[in-house]
Design a protein around this motif. Structure first.
Motif, PDB file in Angstrom:
ATOM      1  N   LEU A 182      -8.083  -4.735   2.134  1.00  0.00           N
ATOM      2  CA  LEU A 182      -7.709  -4.239   0.667  1.00  0.00           C
ATOM      3  C   LEU A 182      -9.002  -3.701   0.011  1.00  0.00           C
ATOM      4  CD1 LEU A 182      -4.857  -6.592  -0.268  1.00  0.00           C
ATOM      5  CD2 LEU A 182      -4.654  -4.189   0.548  1.00  0.00           C
ATOM      6  N   LYS A 183     -10.043  -4.567   0.153  1.00  0.00           N
ATOM      7  CA  LYS A 183     -11.182  -4.173  -0.358  1.00  0.00           C
ATOM      8  C   LYS A 183     -11.894  -2.853   0.259  1.00  0.00           C
ATOM      9  CE  LYS A 183     -12.387  -7.853  -3.073  1.00  0.00           C
ATOM     10  NZ  LYS A 183     -12.782  -7.803  -4.482  1.00  0.00           N
ATOM     11  N   ALA A 184     -11.730  -2.804   1.366  1.00  0.00           N
ATOM     12  CA  ALA A 184     -12.084  -1.658   2.181  1.00  0.00           C
ATOM     13  C   ALA A 184     -11.475  -0.409   1.912  1.00  0.00           C
ATOM     14  CB  ALA A 184     -12.340  -1.647   3.642  1.00  0.00           C
ATOM     15  N   LEU A 185     -10.097  -0.455   1.294  1.00  0.00           N
ATOM     16  CA  LEU A 185      -9.332   0.579   0.920  1.00  0.00           C
ATOM     17  C   LEU A 185      -9.589   0.874  -0.590  1.00  0.00           C
ATOM     18  CD1 LEU A 185      -6.248  -0.560   2.853  1.00  0.00           C
ATOM     19  CD2 LEU A 185      -7.250   1.522   2.914  1.00  0.00           C
ATOM     20  N   GLY A 186     -10.575   0.240  -1.187  1.00  0.00           N
ATOM     21  CA  GLY A 186     -10.835   0.546  -2.568  1.00  0.00           C
ATOM     22  C   GLY A 186      -9.984  -0.128  -3.838  1.00  0.00           C
ATOM     23  N   ILE A 187      -9.260  -1.301  -3.095  1.00  0.00           N
ATOM     24  CA  ILE A 187      -8.623  -1.929  -4.099  1.00  0.00           C
ATOM     25  C   ILE A 187      -9.355  -3.395  -4.533  1.00  0.00           C
ATOM     26  CG2 ILE A 187      -6.278  -3.544  -4.372  1.00  0.00           C
ATOM     27  CD1 ILE A 187      -5.215  -1.597  -2.287  1.00  0.00           C
ATOM     28  N   ASP A 188     -10.013  -3.036  -5.496  1.00  0.00           N
ATOM     29  CA  ASP A 188     -10.880  -4.362  -5.977  1.00  0.00           C
ATOM     30  C   ASP A 188     -10.375  -5.296  -6.470  1.00  0.00           C
ATOM     31  OD1 ASP A 188     -13.191  -2.548  -5.486  1.00  0.00           O
ATOM     32  OD2 ASP A 188     -13.000  -1.529  -6.944  1.00  0.00           O
ATOM     33  N   LEU A 201       1.013  -1.149  -0.009  1.00  0.00           N
ATOM     34  CA  LEU A 201      -0.083  -0.069   0.000  1.00  0.00           C
ATOM     35  C   LEU A 201       0.686   1.328   0.062  1.00  0.00           C
ATOM     36  CD1 LEU A 201      -2.654  -1.088   2.531  1.00  0.00           C
ATOM     37  CD2 LEU A 201      -3.121  -0.824   0.136  1.00  0.00           C
ATOM     38  N   LEU A 202       1.924   1.186   0.955  1.00  0.00           N
ATOM     39  CA  LEU A 202       2.840   2.465   0.754  1.00  0.00           C
ATOM     40  C   LEU A 202       3.554   2.719  -0.516  1.00  0.00           C
ATOM     41  CD1 LEU A 202       4.583   2.169   4.188  1.00  0.00           C
ATOM     42  CD2 LEU A 202       2.741   3.851   3.524  1.00  0.00           C
ATOM     43  N   LYS A 203       3.904   1.660  -0.973  1.00  0.00           N
ATOM     44  CA  LYS A 203       4.373   1.727  -2.728  1.00  0.00           C
ATOM     45  C   LYS A 203       3.308   2.529  -3.418  1.00  0.00           C
ATOM     46  CE  LYS A 203       6.475  -0.741  -6.430  1.00  0.00           C
ATOM     47  NZ  LYS A 203       7.049  -2.159  -6.890  1.00  0.00           N
ATOM     48  N   LYS A 204       2.213   2.039  -3.222  1.00  0.00           N
ATOM     49  CA  LYS A 204       1.022   2.936  -4.172  1.00  0.00           C
ATOM     50  C   LYS A 204       0.842   4.457  -3.749  1.00  0.00           C
ATOM     51  CE  LYS A 204      -2.856   0.681  -5.042  1.00  0.00           C
ATOM     52  NZ  LYS A 204      -2.887   0.682  -6.488  1.00  0.00           N
ATOM     53  N   ILE A 205       0.879   4.622  -2.504  1.00  0.00           N
ATOM     54  CA  ILE A 205       0.735   5.955  -1.768  1.00  0.00           C
ATOM     55  C   ILE A 205       1.989   6.887  -2.155  1.00  0.00           C
ATOM     56  CG2 ILE A 205       0.732   7.364   0.033  1.00  0.00           C
ATOM     57  CD1 ILE A 205      -0.517   4.838   1.758  1.00  0.00           C
ATOM     58  N   GLN A 206       3.095   6.325  -2.317  1.00  0.00           N
ATOM     59  CA  GLN A 206       4.284   7.041  -2.836  1.00  0.00           C
ATOM     60  C   GLN A 206       4.180   7.391  -4.325  1.00  0.00           C
ATOM     61  OE1 GLN A 206       8.002   4.834  -1.857  1.00  0.00           O
ATOM     62  NE2 GLN A 206       8.474   6.370  -0.334  1.00  0.00           N
ATOM     63  N   LEU A 257      14.126  -5.734  -0.730  1.00  0.00           N
ATOM     64  CA  LEU A 257      13.237  -4.599  -0.409  1.00  0.00           C
ATOM     65  C   LEU A 257      13.209  -3.296  -1.279  1.00  0.00           C
ATOM     66  CD1 LEU A 257      12.685  -5.156   3.119  1.00  0.00           C
ATOM     67  CD2 LEU A 257      11.076  -5.585   1.515  1.00  0.00           C
ATOM     68  N   ARG A 258      14.715  -2.922  -1.490  1.00  0.00           N
ATOM     69  CA  ARG A 258      15.061  -1.708  -2.062  1.00  0.00           C
ATOM     70  C   ARG A 258      14.715  -1.820  -3.539  1.00  0.00           C
ATOM     71  NH1 ARG A 258      21.121  -1.582  -4.150  1.00  0.00           N
ATOM     72  NH2 ARG A 258      20.121  -3.141  -5.398  1.00  0.00           N
ATOM     73  N   ASP A 259      14.656  -2.934  -4.245  1.00  0.00           N
ATOM     74  CA  ASP A 259      14.042  -2.983  -5.645  1.00  0.00           C
ATOM     75  C   ASP A 259      12.735  -2.919  -5.583  1.00  0.00           C
ATOM     76  OD1 ASP A 259      16.767  -3.569  -6.469  1.00  0.00           O
ATOM     77  OD2 ASP A 259      16.656  -5.532  -6.525  1.00  0.00           O
ATOM     78  N   PHE A 260      12.019  -3.500  -4.564  1.00  0.00           N
ATOM     79  CA  PHE A 260      10.456  -3.235  -4.581  1.00  0.00           C
ATOM     80  C   PHE A 260       9.807  -1.892  -4.436  1.00  0.00           C
ATOM     81  CE2 PHE A 260       6.708  -3.220  -1.908  1.00  0.00           C
ATOM     82  CZ  PHE A 260       5.738  -3.994  -2.832  1.00  0.00           C
ATOM     83  N   PHE A 261      10.875  -1.140  -3.575  1.00  0.00           N
ATOM     84  CA  PHE A 261      10.233   0.177  -3.505  1.00  0.00           C
ATOM     85  C   PHE A 261      11.165   1.215  -4.350  1.00  0.00           C
ATOM     86  CE2 PHE A 261       9.152  -1.023   0.825  1.00  0.00           C
ATOM     87  CZ  PHE A 261       7.957  -0.345   0.958  1.00  0.00           C
ATOM     88  N   ASN A 262      11.873   0.671  -5.203  1.00  0.00           N
ATOM     89  CA  ASN A 262      12.485   1.665  -6.382  1.00  0.00           C
ATOM     90  C   ASN A 262      11.485   1.847  -7.449  1.00  0.00           C
ATOM     91  OD1 ASN A 262      14.437   3.126  -7.656  1.00  0.00           O
ATOM     92  ND2 ASN A 262      15.699   1.364  -8.159  1.00  0.00           N
ATOM     93  N   THR A 263      11.098   2.910  -7.610  1.00  0.00           N
ATOM     94  CA  THR A 263      10.083   3.424  -8.851  1.00  0.00           C
ATOM     95  C   THR A 263      11.038   3.602 -10.250  1.00  0.00           C
ATOM     96  OG1 THR A 263      10.097   5.622  -8.272  1.00  0.00           O
ATOM     97  CG2 THR A 263       8.301   3.929  -7.428  1.00  0.00           C
ATOM     98  N   PHE A 289      -2.794  -7.326  -6.991  1.00  0.00           N
ATOM     99  CA  PHE A 289      -2.078  -6.165  -5.959  1.00  0.00           C
ATOM    100  C   PHE A 289      -0.861  -6.910  -5.867  1.00  0.00           C
ATOM    101  CE2 PHE A 289      -0.916  -4.925  -1.663  1.00  0.00           C
ATOM    102  CZ  PHE A 289      -1.075  -3.702  -1.722  1.00  0.00           C
ATOM    103  N   ASN A 290       0.083  -5.641  -5.762  1.00  0.00           N
ATOM    104  CA  ASN A 290       1.631  -5.855  -5.761  1.00  0.00           C
ATOM    105  C   ASN A 290       2.105  -6.293  -4.283  1.00  0.00           C
ATOM    106  OD1 ASN A 290       4.309  -5.782  -6.572  1.00  0.00           O
ATOM    107  ND2 ASN A 290       4.514  -3.827  -7.195  1.00  0.00           N
ATOM    108  N   PHE A 291       2.265  -7.422  -4.117  1.00  0.00           N
ATOM    109  CA  PHE A 291       2.676  -7.920  -2.952  1.00  0.00           C
ATOM    110  C   PHE A 291       4.300  -8.127  -2.911  1.00  0.00           C
ATOM    111  CE2 PHE A 291      -1.669  -9.661  -2.597  1.00  0.00           C
ATOM    112  CZ  PHE A 291      -2.216  -9.008  -1.506  1.00  0.00           C
TER     113      PHE A 291
END
Length: 684
Positions: A424-430, A183-188, A208-214, A435-437
């Motif tokens: 995740l459904k409540a947060l609007g992720i249908d 979720l934080l990756k999406k927020i960023q 983890l660095r590669d996961f958060f690296n856009t 979803f990127n886990f």
């Protein structure tokens, strides 16, 4: 008083004079506070993280995400938030949020940092855990459990009140940790100003660095994530193995601790066991030995440490032992990384840990006792080298260590995903499947989670949250099956009783069970006064009803009940009722109608049904898994009922059901016809 006084203010080296309005007591207290503050400052500067202070601030200015790797005890959990506040990240009303996988870690760290900052807990520094919020509008540093941050996202999807989020103890890779990272990756992507620190003792930092690296290009100068490693402060540790495997590791832990106490130099002992029952048993045995120590010899202070222990009891492990006394702390894996206990020189590692496991075939959550990983074993060993050279006693062979897996699989890949999907459904992720886990969960676990939510009425045929059931369930800080019980209680007119039962379930250690002898027999007789044939949940209701009429410690002692746990249950019950009022669920009592209460429990826990097979064991309706009644259940010694509902499964030498309720088969058909068929129920 007219004479001139000289004293130092906290954090200030200037001398102040001519203070005739201050009496001697105030001056003494002031000087004490000054010395206390200076001592803390010196202690903070000795931490390994201190020399990396400017590097951390620089890297956060340059990058969006920072993977901070450092051993437990280097100061990353307590010092980094303070460095960030001092660097101005708390300006304009912004908060620095720190997530912890365990409640005890959130509360103990907040206490520590508040002490270092010289503020009252709940003001500049606060914490928020389930059913306990100790923050106010002035809070700048907020420690919280991962579930709390997830719920805050529901009201504020971009986390606008936070400037930095620190994810602590990421190496544990809990279910919520992985969800929050996704979720934080999406927020960023939407909010470039939000900075994230991924803090861990042992972790695959590059992954983890590669996961958060856009940055998708090969130009590393445009990376948005980076790594910083902090050197630990550790001393040499000698590791000893057993020649032959031990038959009873709880007894072996006690024997080893006593041998250390007799033969080794002063220094506290930290012993690892798997769960609350084993810890209490070991502490009880050690207490019996401690009472036999003669005057003039070094005394023994056994202490327990596990997540559900009352907060006041947890804090005892951090206190310095009296003179000529050795502390022996018996803990679950909570002491492996979540907390740092000073003065530990000797570590005893039983080689096992209790981990959650989900079986898709039977759709049951289990707590299984499994061998630790090499990473966990090394982390436990590291506890011994914090203050001086230490010793580690592993109650398994060296060959067994070599056969261990390198790291425990992330919880995302071995747990029930229904709570995660609901959030995740409540947060609007249908589209949860896309979803990127950070760690991709098994597809069969995702499907099973969707099936359970559909059976509970939380999602419809299209996979969307239903209104009001699904929306209301997502608002509740409970597992989906328990949340459904709470929602149904308003419709069935027994919400008063159900909130009591669920509050008691959250506490877990209501009963005091002595280690043995006459005390154990007396406790068993006392507990029988509350037991009923309808099962453990109604027994818990009886205990609380009696406690409400006799809210005194002597009454709890008489009936071998944990007074602190019952007070905690009272607080949770109060919070749960305020939640019901906010959600417009009526609070009603069924006035002792046990059938109505049991039916309400069936309305939520129907997936956890088990029936008595003709072979004499219980089996799950789905998957035919063999189950047994746990020895601590009130149903263990009576005639076995035909149908049961369980709240959890515990895997040891057998697969045990805990927190049981006796039900009728027709209630399953009445309340969950979409889940059960009559032919299935009447089989065997």
């Amino acid at each position: 008083m007219t004479s001139k006084l000289k004293f130092i203010t906290p954090g200030d080296s200037t001398w102040l004079e001519d203070k005739p309005d201050i009496d001697a007591h105030t001056t003494t207290q002031f000087v004490y506070n000054a010395h206390h503050s200076l001592a803390l400052d010196l202690q903070r500067q000795r931490l390994p993280i201190y020399k990396n202070r400017s590097h951390i601030i620089y890297l956060l200015d340059k990058y969006q995400s920072l993977v901070l790797v450092g051993e437990t005890g280097c100061g990353k959990s307590t010092q980094v938030p303070q460095y960030l506040i001092e660097a101005g990240w708390g300006a304009d009303g912004k908060i620095i949020g720190i997530t912890e996988p365990r409640r005890v870690a959130a509360t103990s760290l907040a206490n520590r940092v508040a002490d270092e900052r010289g503020c009252i807990l709940g003001t500049e520094v606060g914490y928020s855990i389930r059913f306990d919020d100790c923050t106010d509008t002035s809070t700048k540093i907020k420690y919280m459990t991962e579930g709390i941050l997830l719920r805050e996202m529901m009201g504020d999807p971009l986390l606008t009140k936070y400037s930095i989020i620190i994810l602590d103890e990421v190496h544990e890779r809990t279910l919520l940790t992985d969800i929050i990272m996704g979720l934080l990756k999406k927020i960023q992507r939407k909010r470039k100003t939000l900075k994230i620190i991924i803090s861990s003792a042992t972790v695959d930092a590059e992954e983890l660095r590669d996961f958060f690296n856009t940055n998708t290009s090969k130009d590393s100068s445009k990376d948005t994530a980076t790594i910083l490693s902090v050197e630990g402060r550790s001393y040499p540790v000698d590791i000893f193995y057993v020649k032959e495997p031990v038959p009873d590791y709880v007894k072996a832990v006690v024997d080893t601790a006593l041998k250390i106490h007799e033969a080794e130099e002063p220094g506290d002992v930290l012993a690892f066991l798997t769960g609350m029952d084993e810890v209490d048993r070991a502490v009880s045995l050690l207490s019996d030995h401690a009472n036999l120590i003669k005057e003039g010899r070094q005394k023994l202070m056994p202490l327990a440490m596990y997540g559900s222990l009352p907060n006041s009891e947890q804090l005892k492990v951090f206190w310095r032992a009296p003179k000529d006394t050795r502390k022996i702390i018996v803990a679950t894996n909570i002491a492996e990384t979540s907390i740092t206990i000073s003065n530990v020189v000797y570590v005893i590692d039983c080689g096992f840990a209790k981990i959650p496991w989900y079986e898709v075939e039977t759709q049951t959550n289990s707590l299984i006792i499994a061998p630790v990983s090499k990473a966990s074993a090394n982390q436990r060993a590291g506890r011994a080298g914090r203050v001086r050279s230490g010793k580690v006693y592993r109650l398994y062979t060296e060959q067994a260590y070599n056969d261990l897996i390198d790291a425990t699989p992330p919880q995302m890949q071995r747990s029930d995903l229904a709570p995660a999907i609901l959030q995740l459904k409540a947060l609007g992720i249908d589209n949860v499947l896309r979803f990127n886990f950070p760690s991709v969960p098994p597809s069969k676990n995702l499907v099973a989670g969707l099936e359970l939510l559909f059976a509970l009425g939380a999602i419809d045929n299209n996979g969307n949250l239903t209104n009001p059931v699904g929306m209301t369930m997502a608002e509740m800080p409970l597992e989906p099956v328990l949340a459904k019980c709470l929602i149904s209680s308003g419709e069935m007119g027994c919400s008063d009783e159900i909130t009591t039962i669920l509050a008691m379930l959250q506490v877990q250690n209501i009963f005091v069970r002595p280690g043995g002898g006459q005390a154990l027999i007396k406790a068993r007789i006392a507990h029988r006064k509350f037991e009923v044939k309808e099962g453990d949940l109604i027994t818990l209701l009886n205990i609380y009803s009696a406690y409400e009429k006799n809210k005194i410690n002597s009454w709890c002692q008489k009936y071998f009940l944990n007074a602190k746990a019952l007070r905690r249950a009272t607080e949770i019950r109060k919070q749960m009722r305020s939640l019901l009022r906010r959600l417009n669920i009526p609070i009603k009592s069924c006035n002792g109608d046990i059938t109505q209460i049991l039916k309400c429990i069936v309305a939520g826990l129907f997936p956890n049904a088990a029936f008595l097979h003709y072979s004499g064991v219980y089996k799950t309706v789905r998957g035919n898994r063999d189950l047994y009644i746990h020895p601590t259940s009130c149903l263990y010694t009576i005639e076995q009922p035909q149908w049961l509902l369980f709240c959890e499964i515990l895997q040891t030498n057998k697969t045990y059901m805990r927190e049981l309720s006796v039900i009728k088969a027709e209630w399953l058909l009445e309340l969950a016809p979409h889940f059960f068929q009559k032919t299935k129920l009447e089989r065997d």
